[in-house]
Design a protein around this motif. Structure first.
Motif, short mmCIF file in Angstrom:
data_model
loop_
_atom_site.label_atom_id
_atom_site.label_comp_id
_atom_site.label_asym_id
_atom_site.label_seq_id
_atom_site.Cartn_x
_atom_site.Cartn_y
_atom_site.Cartn_z
N LYS A 174 0.83 -1.20 0.00
CA LYS A 174 0.00 0.00 0.00
C LYS A 174 0.87 1.25 0.00
O LYS A 174 0.52 2.27 -0.62
N ALA A 175 2.02 1.19 0.68
CA ALA A 175 2.92 2.34 0.77
C ALA A 175 3.81 2.48 -0.46
O ALA A 175 4.63 3.40 -0.52
N GLY A 176 3.66 1.57 -1.42
CA GLY A 176 4.38 1.70 -2.69
C GLY A 176 5.66 0.92 -2.81
O GLY A 176 6.38 1.06 -3.81
N TYR A 177 5.97 0.07 -1.84
CA TYR A 177 7.19 -0.72 -1.90
C TYR A 177 7.00 -2.00 -2.72
O TYR A 177 5.89 -2.53 -2.81
N GLN A 178 8.10 -2.49 -3.29
CA GLN A 178 8.11 -3.79 -3.94
C GLN A 178 8.45 -4.82 -2.87
O GLN A 178 9.53 -4.77 -2.27
N VAL A 179 7.54 -5.75 -2.63
CA VAL A 179 7.67 -6.67 -1.50
C VAL A 179 8.02 -8.07 -1.97
O VAL A 179 7.36 -8.61 -2.87
N THR A 180 9.04 -8.66 -1.35
CA THR A 180 9.33 -10.08 -1.53
C THR A 180 8.94 -10.79 -0.24
O THR A 180 9.45 -10.47 0.84
N ALA A 181 8.02 -11.72 -0.35
CA ALA A 181 7.52 -12.46 0.81
C ALA A 181 8.24 -13.79 0.92
O ALA A 181 8.25 -14.57 -0.04
N ALA A 182 8.86 -14.05 2.06
CA ALA A 182 9.53 -15.33 2.31
C ALA A 182 8.67 -16.17 3.22
O ALA A 182 8.18 -15.71 4.26
N THR A 183 8.47 -17.43 2.84
CA THR A 183 7.57 -18.30 3.60
C THR A 183 7.99 -19.75 3.48
O THR A 183 8.66 -20.15 2.53
N GLY A 184 7.60 -20.53 4.46
CA GLY A 184 7.76 -21.98 4.39
C GLY A 184 6.51 -22.64 3.85
O GLY A 184 6.44 -23.87 3.78
N LYS A 185 5.53 -21.84 3.48
CA LYS A 185 4.25 -22.36 2.97
C LYS A 185 4.02 -21.84 1.56
O LYS A 185 3.23 -20.93 1.33
N MET A 186 4.72 -22.44 0.59
CA MET A 186 4.59 -21.98 -0.79
C MET A 186 3.21 -22.23 -1.36
O MET A 186 2.84 -21.66 -2.38
N SER A 187 2.41 -23.04 -0.68
CA SER A 187 1.01 -23.23 -1.09
C SER A 187 0.22 -21.93 -0.96
O SER A 187 -0.86 -21.79 -1.54
N GLU A 188 0.76 -20.97 -0.20
CA GLU A 188 0.08 -19.69 0.00
C GLU A 188 0.59 -18.59 -0.94
O GLU A 188 0.30 -17.41 -0.74
N GLU A 189 1.31 -18.99 -1.97
CA GLU A 189 1.87 -17.99 -2.90
C GLU A 189 0.78 -17.12 -3.52
O GLU A 189 0.91 -15.89 -3.59
N GLU A 190 -0.29 -17.73 -3.96
CA GLU A 190 -1.37 -16.96 -4.59
C GLU A 190 -1.97 -15.95 -3.62
O GLU A 190 -2.23 -14.79 -3.99
N TYR A 191 -2.16 -16.37 -2.39
CA TYR A 191 -2.71 -15.47 -1.37
C TYR A 191 -1.77 -14.30 -1.11
O TYR A 191 -2.19 -13.14 -1.06
#
Length: 331
Positions: A174-191
């Protein structure tokens, strides 16, 4: 003032045994405090699940009503800080730890723990955010204060499917940043992409090579919700003059790190503590959540339950089985 209300009550009938029941309590049984609030909404946090199951690091005295978050309407305020009918948010401090909390329809607390609901947020929306949203927003605030701009490069969010992590992803986007999300649950990539992540990576991609003294500089800033090896890798791979915020320890409370990122790149590590955050600072950040950082995707990020649905969600949270934040409806 006397009066009955419903609450989740945790009891300890014998050593290491804890029971949870929804009962009718009396306002007169609440702890002392200037402010009496009729709670409309709360939310379920990991700290609440620990309190509800008797973790002594959170709560030692029982019977007790957990709930570190509460939003509702002022019934009375003995010191005049608020007027009856004012809508307020109460989070953190000792609420839900040793002071009966938001899993009851009424709370009584010191008036200095509360702030007026900012214009632009409903009570329901405020508890979709709760302490997790406040912590995420404080992290973004620290990045901004540290001079990290959207054009400086990607921001890494670790533990991105958790409560703080997912809200940090959404607020940063929302603040305009490019975000990289790191997770152990790649099944949630779409979310994660739906709430604002530009990229989603498996957590091992972030930590690969973390045994080296320094790593390739990638991140303009980091919101770390994990700690341990993940935080070490994030610091080592942050660009010069970048800012790393730290608010979690699910990975580990230890930090096995050399000083090279700090003295060779000027990386700054900032701890984020929402529990004792000064009220002036807290109010400013809540105002941002109601205005420039107001999230359109909040509904997709929560599941709503009543008091009677809490037991299942508490057990699921302790097993790591929740996929969304849990909004608790009191009325």
């Amino acid at each position: 003032m006397s009066g009955k209300f419903k609450a989740l009550l945790v009891k300890q009938p014998e050593k290491k045994v804890f029971t949870r029941t929804i009962i009718e309590r009396d306002v007169d049984d609440l702890p002392a405090g200037e402010l009496l609030v009729r709670v409309h909404y709360s939310s379920l946090n990991f700290k609440d699940a620990l309190s509800a199951t008797g973790n002594p690091g959170v709560t030692r005295n029982f019977p007790h009503t957990p709930g570190i978050d509460a939003a509702g309407e002022v019934v009375s305020c003995s010191d005049g800080s608020f007027a009856p009918g004012d809508q307020v948010i109460v989070t953190s401090y000792d609420l839900g730890m040793e002071t009966d909390g938001g899993f009851g329809q009424m709370i009584r607390v010191p008036s200095k723990w509360a702030l007026k609901l900012p214009a632009g947020l409903s009570l329901r929306e405020s508890m979709m955010l709760g302490t997790a949203g406040l912590t995420a927003a404080l992290s973004v605030y620290e990045l901004e204060q540290g001079g990290v701009r959207p054009e400086d490069g990607p921001i890494l969010v670790t533990g991105a499917t958790g409560g703080v992590g997912s809200l940090a992803v959404a607020i940063l986007a929302k603040a305009g940043y490019q975000v990289t999300a790191a997770t152990g649950k790649m099944s949630e990539e779409e979310y994660l992409k739906a709430i604002g992540a530009a990229d989603v990576v498996e957590r091992n991609e972030v930590t690969q090579g973390s045994e080296r003294p320094m790593m390739k500089p990638v991140w303009a800033g980091v919101v770390d919700c994990v700690g341990g090896e993940m935080l070490v890798a994030a610091i080592k791979s942050t660009k010069p003059r970048g800012v790393v915020t730290c608010c979690g320890l699910v990975g580990s409370s230890d930090l096995a790190l050399n000083v090279f990122p700090f003295i060779l790149r000027g990386v700054r590590l900032i701890g984020v503590d929402s529990a004792e955050c000064p009220m002036l600072h807290r109010t400013e950040v809540w105002h941002s959540l109601a205005t420039k950082w107001k999230l359109n995707a909040l509904e997709s990020m929560v599941e709503e339950v009543g008091l009677d649905g809490l037991e299942e969600k508490i057990q699921s949270m302790l097993k790591g089985g929740l996929k969304r934040r849990i909004l608790v409806r009191l009325f």
